[in-house]
Design a protein around this motif. Structure first.
Motif, PDB file in Angstrom:
ATOM      1  N   UNK A 133      25.683  55.150  40.466  1.00 50.55           N
ATOM      2  CA  UNK A 133      26.048  55.533  41.831  1.00 50.55           C
ATOM      3  C   UNK A 133      26.665  54.361  42.587  1.00 50.55           C
ATOM      4  N   UNK A 134      26.206  53.158  42.281  1.00 51.33           N
ATOM      5  CA  UNK A 134      26.739  51.965  42.942  1.00 51.33           C
ATOM      6  C   UNK A 134      28.087  51.538  42.362  1.00 51.33           C
ATOM      7  N   UNK A 135      28.287  51.792  41.079  1.00 56.16           N
ATOM      8  CA  UNK A 135      29.519  51.379  40.411  1.00 56.16           C
ATOM      9  C   UNK A 135      29.856  52.389  39.321  1.00 56.16           C
ATOM     10  N   UNK A 136      30.966  53.103  39.510  1.00 60.72           N
ATOM     11  CA  UNK A 136      31.428  54.062  38.507  1.00 60.72           C
ATOM     12  C   UNK A 136      32.314  53.326  37.506  1.00 60.72           C
ATOM     13  N   UNK A 137      31.778  53.054  36.334  1.00 56.94           N
ATOM     14  CA  UNK A 137      32.514  52.273  35.338  1.00 56.94           C
ATOM     15  C   UNK A 137      33.726  53.009  34.791  1.00 56.94           C
ATOM     16  N   UNK A 138      33.825  54.299  35.057  1.00 56.92           N
ATOM     17  CA  UNK A 138      35.020  55.045  34.639  1.00 56.92           C
ATOM     18  C   UNK A 138      36.198  54.764  35.555  1.00 56.92           C
ATOM     19  N   UNK A 139      35.935  54.157  36.702  1.00 58.85           N
ATOM     20  CA  UNK A 139      36.979  53.865  37.683  1.00 58.85           C
ATOM     21  C   UNK A 139      37.461  52.429  37.550  1.00 58.85           C
ATOM     22  N   UNK A 140      38.713  52.253  37.167  1.00 59.64           N
ATOM     23  CA  UNK A 140      39.265  50.907  37.010  1.00 59.64           C
ATOM     24  C   UNK A 140      39.235  50.140  38.330  1.00 59.64           C
ATOM     25  N   UNK A 141      39.561  50.813  39.410  1.00 52.99           N
ATOM     26  CA  UNK A 141      39.601  50.152  40.718  1.00 52.99           C
ATOM     27  C   UNK A 141      38.223  49.625  41.112  1.00 52.99           C
ATOM     28  N   UNK A 142      37.189  50.425  40.880  1.00 51.64           N
ATOM     29  CA  UNK A 142      35.834  49.994  41.222  1.00 51.64           C
ATOM     30  C   UNK A 142      35.390  48.812  40.361  1.00 51.64           C
ATOM     31  N   UNK A 143      35.737  48.844  39.092  1.00 49.21           N
ATOM     32  CA  UNK A 143      35.346  47.758  38.190  1.00 49.21           C
ATOM     33  C   UNK A 143      36.052  46.456  38.567  1.00 49.21           C
ATOM     34  N   UNK A 144      37.336  46.531  38.873  1.00 45.92           N
ATOM     35  CA  UNK A 144      38.083  45.340  39.285  1.00 45.92           C
ATOM     36  C   UNK A 144      37.491  44.751  40.565  1.00 45.92           C
ATOM     37  N   UNK A 145      37.185  45.619  41.520  1.00 41.71           N
ATOM     38  CA  UNK A 145      36.596  45.162  42.781  1.00 41.71           C
ATOM     39  C   UNK A 145      35.242  44.491  42.544  1.00 41.71           C
ATOM     40  N   UNK A 146      34.437  45.065  41.661  1.00 44.10           N
ATOM     41  CA  UNK A 146      33.128  44.501  41.337  1.00 44.10           C
ATOM     42  C   UNK A 146      33.269  43.103  40.728  1.00 44.10           C
ATOM     43  N   UNK A 147      34.177  42.939  39.794  1.00 47.38           N
ATOM     44  CA  UNK A 147      34.375  41.634  39.153  1.00 47.38           C
ATOM     45  C   UNK A 147      34.860  40.586  40.157  1.00 47.38           C
ATOM     46  N   UNK A 148      35.723  40.981  41.058  1.00 45.06           N
ATOM     47  CA  UNK A 148      36.213  40.044  42.078  1.00 45.06           C
ATOM     48  C   UNK A 148      35.082  39.578  42.987  1.00 45.06           C
ATOM     49  N   UNK A 149      34.162  40.486  43.282  1.00 46.02           N
ATOM     50  CA  UNK A 149      33.065  40.168  44.195  1.00 46.02           C
ATOM     51  C   UNK A 149      31.969  39.360  43.493  1.00 46.02           C
ATOM     52  N   UNK A 150      31.573  39.769  42.297  1.00 43.41           N
ATOM     53  CA  UNK A 150      30.421  39.169  41.621  1.00 43.41           C
ATOM     54  C   UNK A 150      30.767  37.965  40.740  1.00 43.41           C
ATOM     55  N   UNK A 151      31.984  37.965  40.171  1.00 46.48           N
ATOM     56  CA  UNK A 151      32.432  36.875  39.289  1.00 46.48           C
ATOM     57  C   UNK A 151      31.421  36.556  38.180  1.00 46.48           C
ATOM     58  N   UNK A 152      31.098  37.541  37.332  1.00 44.79           N
ATOM     59  CA  UNK A 152      30.150  37.266  36.240  1.00 44.79           C
ATOM     60  C   UNK A 152      30.751  36.294  35.226  1.00 44.79           C
ATOM     61  N   UNK A 153      29.878  35.475  34.632  1.00 46.94           N
ATOM     62  CA  UNK A 153      30.310  34.546  33.588  1.00 46.94           C
ATOM     63  C   UNK A 153      30.194  35.161  32.201  1.00 46.94           C
ATOM     64  N   UNK A 154      29.268  36.103  32.073  1.00 49.85           N
ATOM     65  CA  UNK A 154      29.027  36.786  30.803  1.00 49.85           C
ATOM     66  C   UNK A 154      28.899  38.279  31.086  1.00 49.85           C
ATOM     67  N   UNK A 155      29.434  39.105  30.182  1.00 49.45           N
ATOM     68  CA  UNK A 155      29.282  40.556  30.308  1.00 49.45           C
ATOM     69  C   UNK A 155      28.641  41.096  29.043  1.00 49.45           C
ATOM     70  N   UNK A 156      27.595  41.903  29.215  1.00 54.08           N
ATOM     71  CA  UNK A 156      26.957  42.610  28.113  1.00 54.08           C
ATOM     72  C   UNK A 156      27.174  44.098  28.362  1.00 54.08           C
TER      73      UNK A 156
END
Length: 316
Positions: free
Chosen positions: A38-61
């Motif tokens: 509900x917080x992040x729809x991973x099917x949405x490219x726009x939402x995923x890009x926005x999340x990465x810009x905000x959180x800046x993860x170093x590792x993704x699992x």
């Protein structure tokens, strides 16, 4: 990898993702990030890009996926193909664009051909046709494996794919329409036990061979991949041991305490005749499973009993 590195676990509420989260927390990792669907729809490219810009993860699992058993794969082929590709493509490509150096992609043993030589080696990928009952999910996962391989080859980043055998454990899905064979059996035997030990009807002949890995062992494999730079792009994760579905049913029946009959419906599909993973590559690197099947089933059944009121059916 430091204990305060920012690690994003996609699918952190699922069985695998939550096990990874618990294990990382237990060994001192302090900067874990997770978002619900509900917080992040991973099917949405726009939402995923926005999340990465905000959180800046170093590792993704990437432990996020649309999953289910034979019935769900058969009834919803488009969703299993498209949604899984959307989820992983958004995560993999956005991670690459954001400069993420380490990405761990989780797949499934169903990526391998239906009649590949046993035990399944990593290099048998794409050598023959897939099992028809789950090819939609398998094709999506194969595209994820090849994407990570391509990034590793072209950009020299530590993107690795781990292919687990059949997983089970706490926080599993026990919905009879969408669950995999082991949790479905636990629920069936439990409900039959409550119903005066009524007979339990199971799909197929009981003769196919299957391998099962407790989810905490899978989490340990992910931690191993996190803390080490694995030399190749694809690794099988399993126990290296299998048993017939009939033997599995009898083991679960004993753990649950059901004393009624087991009735096999041979008109229903068996799926792949055998699926045993060759796990020699991970063993050579130093990882090995710790939980035997009977112990794992007991742990899973105890969790099922403790959470039976909260277990809800999944709506497709």
């Amino acid at each position: 990898m430091s204990k305060d590195s920012k690690i994003y676990i996609a699918g952190h509420r699922g069985m695998v993702g939550s096990a990874i989260w618990r294990q990382l927390k237990a060994i001192g990792y302090t900067n874990l990030v997770g978002k619900t669907s509900k917080e992040l729809d991973l099917r949405s490219q726009a939402e995923v890009i926005s999340f990465f810009k905000e959180e800046k993860p170093e590792v993704v699992i990437d432990a996020a996926a649309r999953v289910g058993g034979i019935l769900a794969n058969n009834d919803f082929p488009y969703q299993f193909l498209m949604e899984n590709m959307q989820i992983q493509n958004n995560l993999i490509d956005t991670a690459l664009q954001a400069g993420v150096e380490k990405f761990i992609f989780l797949g499934s043993s169903c990526i391998y051909p239906k009649l590949a030589p046993q035990p399944l080696k990593e290099d048998c990928l794409l050598t023959d046709s897939l099992e028809p009952t789950n090819e939609w999910y398998a094709i999506a996962k194969i595209s994820g494996v090849k994407s990570c391989e391509a990034i590793r080859k072209q950009f020299d980043k530590d993107y690795v794919s781990l292919m687990p055998t059949n997983l089970y454990g706490t926080h599993d899905n026990f919905d009879l329409k969408t669950s995999h064979v082991l949790p479905a059996m636990i629920r069936k035997f439990h409900e039959a036990k409550l119903n005066n030990h009524a007979p339990v009807n199971l799909w197929g002949s009981g003769t196919p061979m299957r391998e099962f890995l407790f989810v905490d062992d899978m989490a340990a494999a992910v931690v191993f991949a996190l803390e080490n730079k694995l030399p190749e792009h694809l690794y099988n994760i399993g126990t290296g041991e299998d048993l017939t579905i009939k033997a599995l049913a009898e083991t679960i029946q004993e753990v649950v305490g059901h004393t009624g009959a087991i009735v096999w419906d041979s008109s229903k599909p068996d799926g792949t005749p055998r699926k045993l993973m060759d796990i020699s590559k991970m063993h050579e690197l130093g990882w090995k499973h710790q939980v035997d099947l009977t112990t794992g089933i007991r742990k899973t059944y105890n969790w099922f009993l403790e959470n039976i009121e909260e277990i809800k059916e999944v709506k497709m």
